[in-house]
Write a protein that holds these residues in place. Structure first.
Motif, PDB file in Angstrom:
ATOM      1  N   MET A   1     130.998  19.058  56.151  1.00  0.00           N
ATOM      2  CA  MET A   1     129.854  18.145  56.041  1.00  0.00           C
ATOM      3  C   MET A   1     128.854  18.477  57.139  1.00  0.00           C
ATOM      4  N   THR A   2     127.691  18.981  56.746  1.00  0.00           N
ATOM      5  CA  THR A   2     126.748  19.465  57.731  1.00  0.00           C
ATOM      6  C   THR A   2     126.083  18.350  58.511  1.00  0.00           C
ATOM      7  N   HIS A   3     126.005  17.119  57.935  1.00  0.00           N
ATOM      8  CA  HIS A   3     125.313  16.056  58.648  1.00  0.00           C
ATOM      9  C   HIS A   3     126.046  15.609  59.900  1.00  0.00           C
ATOM     10  N   THR A   4     127.334  15.956  60.006  1.00  0.00           N
ATOM     11  CA  THR A   4     128.098  15.564  61.188  1.00  0.00           C
ATOM     12  C   THR A   4     127.749  16.408  62.397  1.00  0.00           C
ATOM     13  N   ALA A   5     127.021  17.493  62.201  1.00  0.00           N
ATOM     14  CA  ALA A   5     126.726  18.407  63.300  1.00  0.00           C
ATOM     15  C   ALA A   5     125.298  18.257  63.808  1.00  0.00           C
ATOM     16  N   GLY A   6     124.634  17.138  63.474  1.00  0.00           N
ATOM     17  CA  GLY A   6     123.243  16.978  63.868  1.00  0.00           C
ATOM     18  C   GLY A   6     123.026  17.071  65.357  1.00  0.00           C
ATOM     19  N   ALA A   7     123.816  16.319  66.116  1.00  0.00           N
ATOM     20  CA  ALA A   7     123.664  16.336  67.575  1.00  0.00           C
ATOM     21  C   ALA A   7     123.981  17.706  68.150  1.00  0.00           C
ATOM     22  N   GLN A   8     124.991  18.364  67.583  1.00  0.00           N
ATOM     23  CA  GLN A   8     125.370  19.677  68.100  1.00  0.00           C
ATOM     24  C   GLN A   8     124.341  20.750  67.737  1.00  0.00           C
ATOM     25  N   LEU A   9     123.664  20.579  66.588  1.00  0.00           N
ATOM     26  CA  LEU A   9     122.581  21.504  66.254  1.00  0.00           C
ATOM     27  C   LEU A   9     121.440  21.383  67.257  1.00  0.00           C
ATOM     28  N   TRP A  10     121.100  20.138  67.610  1.00  0.00           N
ATOM     29  CA  TRP A  10     120.089  19.936  68.645  1.00  0.00           C
ATOM     30  C   TRP A  10     120.545  20.521  69.972  1.00  0.00           C
ATOM     31  N   ALA A  11     121.827  20.325  70.296  1.00  0.00           N
ATOM     32  CA  ALA A  11     122.352  20.855  71.553  1.00  0.00           C
ATOM     33  C   ALA A  11     122.300  22.380  71.567  1.00  0.00           C
ATOM     34  N   LEU A  12     122.572  22.997  70.421  1.00  0.00           N
ATOM     35  CA  LEU A  12     122.485  24.455  70.333  1.00  0.00           C
ATOM     36  C   LEU A  12     121.059  24.924  70.598  1.00  0.00           C
ATOM     37  N   GLY A  13     120.090  24.212  70.007  1.00  0.00           N
ATOM     38  CA  GLY A  13     118.697  24.567  70.261  1.00  0.00           C
ATOM     39  C   GLY A  13     118.319  24.411  71.725  1.00  0.00           C
ATOM     40  N   LEU A  14     118.773  23.317  72.350  1.00  0.00           N
ATOM     41  CA  LEU A  14     118.469  23.095  73.764  1.00  0.00           C
ATOM     42  C   LEU A  14     119.113  24.158  74.650  1.00  0.00           C
ATOM     43  N   SER A  15     120.352  24.539  74.322  1.00  0.00           N
ATOM     44  CA  SER A  15     121.030  25.544  75.144  1.00  0.00           C
ATOM     45  C   SER A  15     120.348  26.906  75.019  1.00  0.00           C
ATOM     46  N   CYS A  16     119.853  27.237  73.822  1.00  0.00           N
ATOM     47  CA  CYS A  16     119.144  28.509  73.651  1.00  0.00           C
ATOM     48  C   CYS A  16     117.835  28.518  74.440  1.00  0.00           C
ATOM     49  N   VAL A  17     117.100  27.385  74.385  1.00  0.00           N
ATOM     50  CA  VAL A  17     115.860  27.298  75.148  1.00  0.00           C
ATOM     51  C   VAL A  17     116.148  27.336  76.646  1.00  0.00           C
ATOM     52  N   GLY A  18     117.180  26.587  77.076  1.00  0.00           N
ATOM     53  CA  GLY A  18     117.539  26.577  78.497  1.00  0.00           C
ATOM     54  C   GLY A  18     117.952  27.942  78.994  1.00  0.00           C
ATOM     55  N   TRP A  19     118.728  28.666  78.186  1.00  0.00           N
ATOM     56  CA  TRP A  19     119.135  30.027  78.567  1.00  0.00           C
ATOM     57  C   TRP A  19     117.920  30.937  78.679  1.00  0.00           C
ATOM     58  N   SER A  20     116.993  30.822  77.739  1.00  0.00           N
ATOM     59  CA  SER A  20     115.786  31.656  77.761  1.00  0.00           C
ATOM     60  C   SER A  20     114.937  31.374  79.000  1.00  0.00           C
ATOM     61  N   LEU A  21     114.815  30.100  79.362  1.00  0.00           N
ATOM     62  CA  LEU A  21     114.046  29.749  80.560  1.00  0.00           C
ATOM     63  C   LEU A  21     114.715  30.296  81.820  1.00  0.00           C
ATOM     64  N   GLY A  22     116.047  30.293  81.853  1.00  0.00           N
ATOM     65  CA  GLY A  22     116.752  30.883  82.988  1.00  0.00           C
ATOM     66  C   GLY A  22     116.489  32.376  83.105  1.00  0.00           C
ATOM     67  N   ALA A  23     116.444  33.072  81.954  1.00  0.00           N
ATOM     68  CA  ALA A  23     116.146  34.504  81.962  1.00  0.00           C
ATOM     69  C   ALA A  23     114.720  34.760  82.436  1.00  0.00           C
ATOM     70  N   VAL A  24     113.783  33.898  82.015  1.00  0.00           N
ATOM     71  CA  VAL A  24     112.396  34.050  82.453  1.00  0.00           C
ATOM     72  C   VAL A  24     112.298  33.837  83.960  1.00  0.00           C
ATOM     73  N   ALA A  25     112.973  32.795  84.464  1.00  0.00           N
ATOM     74  CA  ALA A  25     112.932  32.505  85.903  1.00  0.00           C
ATOM     75  C   ALA A  25     113.484  33.664  86.721  1.00  0.00           C
ATOM     76  N   LEU A  26     114.539  34.295  86.228  1.00  0.00           N
ATOM     77  CA  LEU A  26     115.137  35.411  86.949  1.00  0.00           C
ATOM     78  C   LEU A  26     114.160  36.575  87.081  1.00  0.00           C
ATOM     79  N   GLY A  27     113.360  36.810  86.049  1.00  0.00           N
ATOM     80  CA  GLY A  27     112.442  37.946  86.072  1.00  0.00           C
ATOM     81  C   GLY A  27     111.120  37.682  86.770  1.00  0.00           C
ATOM     82  N   LEU A  28     110.764  36.405  86.930  1.00  0.00           N
ATOM     83  CA  LEU A  28     109.486  36.088  87.570  1.00  0.00           C
ATOM     84  C   LEU A  28     109.538  36.378  89.069  1.00  0.00           C
TER      85      LEU A  28
END
Length: 222
Positions: A1-28
């Motif tokens: 049931m895909t609707h049970t993963a709503g919060a985790q889908l949002w969390a996956l998106g946040l973790s991907c954005v957070g990881w990307s920002l960490g990579a940007v910070a490292l290179g700046l």
């Protein structure tokens, strides 16, 4: 049931954005902004100190291929490298690797939910492990971020070698944009990690409700 993963889908998106920002910070390079009054060499009166490089605009000392910028590499084992920068080089890289593993675990766990495997206990265990990886990555990045922030606030200087063409000490320092970018990324990783760790399958929720109903019915019979 895909609707049970709503919060985790949002969390996956946040973790991907957070990881990307960490990579940007490292290179700046804008971890520390040095303001200097002598603009004979540093044309703009401003120099940028990152984890890996120290740079400034100049018309007299230009690094080939860098336009009007003069940049020098900051080595991990150099005697002048302060401990907070050396720790940042190591911990930020480890944070990226750990966060990458966490994102991979999140993709695996969410995929299990979408394919109807949410009743298995390994999905919950995978979410918990994913959350632990995301939280660990956040702690690894926050350590050098806060350490360097403290060094800027206390106006600690760095004794660069002569070839860096940097002044012995700045007139003042400012917190660079890289630190703020990294802290936002770490905050997103914390939120996603907590969300992953808090996951409970629908089976667990129904099981808890059934136990509560049975307990209520037994009290009524008494």
């Amino acid at each position: 049931m895909t609707h049970t993963a709503g919060a985790q889908l949002w969390a996956l998106g946040l973790s991907c954005v957070g990881w990307s920002l960490g990579a940007v910070a490292l290179g700046l390079v804008q971890w520390r902004v040095w303001l200097v009054s002598d603009s004979e060499v540093i044309g703009s009166g401003r120099a940028w100190v990152g984890l890996w490089r120290a740079c400034f605009d100049s018309h007299t000392h230009v690094t080939p291929g860098s336009g009007v910028m003069h940049c020098r590499y900051v080595g991990l084992a150099e005697a002048f490298t302060p401990p907070e920068m050396a720790a940042g080089q190591v911990l930020m890289l480890l944070s990226l690797l750990t966060g990458l593993a966490g994102n991979a675990g999140a993709v695996y766990s969410v995929k299990n939910l979408h394919f109807g495997m949410e009743k298995t206990s390994r999905t919950r265990a995978a979410f918990f492990a994913t959350g632990g990886l995301c939280l660990s990555a956040a702690v690894m990045s926050l350590t050098p971020l806060l350490w360097n922030l403290s060094s800027v606030v206390s106006n600690q200087t760095i004794r660069f070698p002569p070839e860096f063409k940097m002044p012995p000490a700045p007139d003042s320092q400012q917190v660079g944009s890289a630190i703020w970018v990294g802290m936002v990324g770490a905050a997103l990783m914390v939120v996603s990690g907590i969300s992953f760790c808090a996951y409970r399958s629908p089976v667990d929720r129904r099981g808890g409700g059934a136990r509560d109903n049975r307990t209520f019915e037994s009290h009524e019979q008494l």
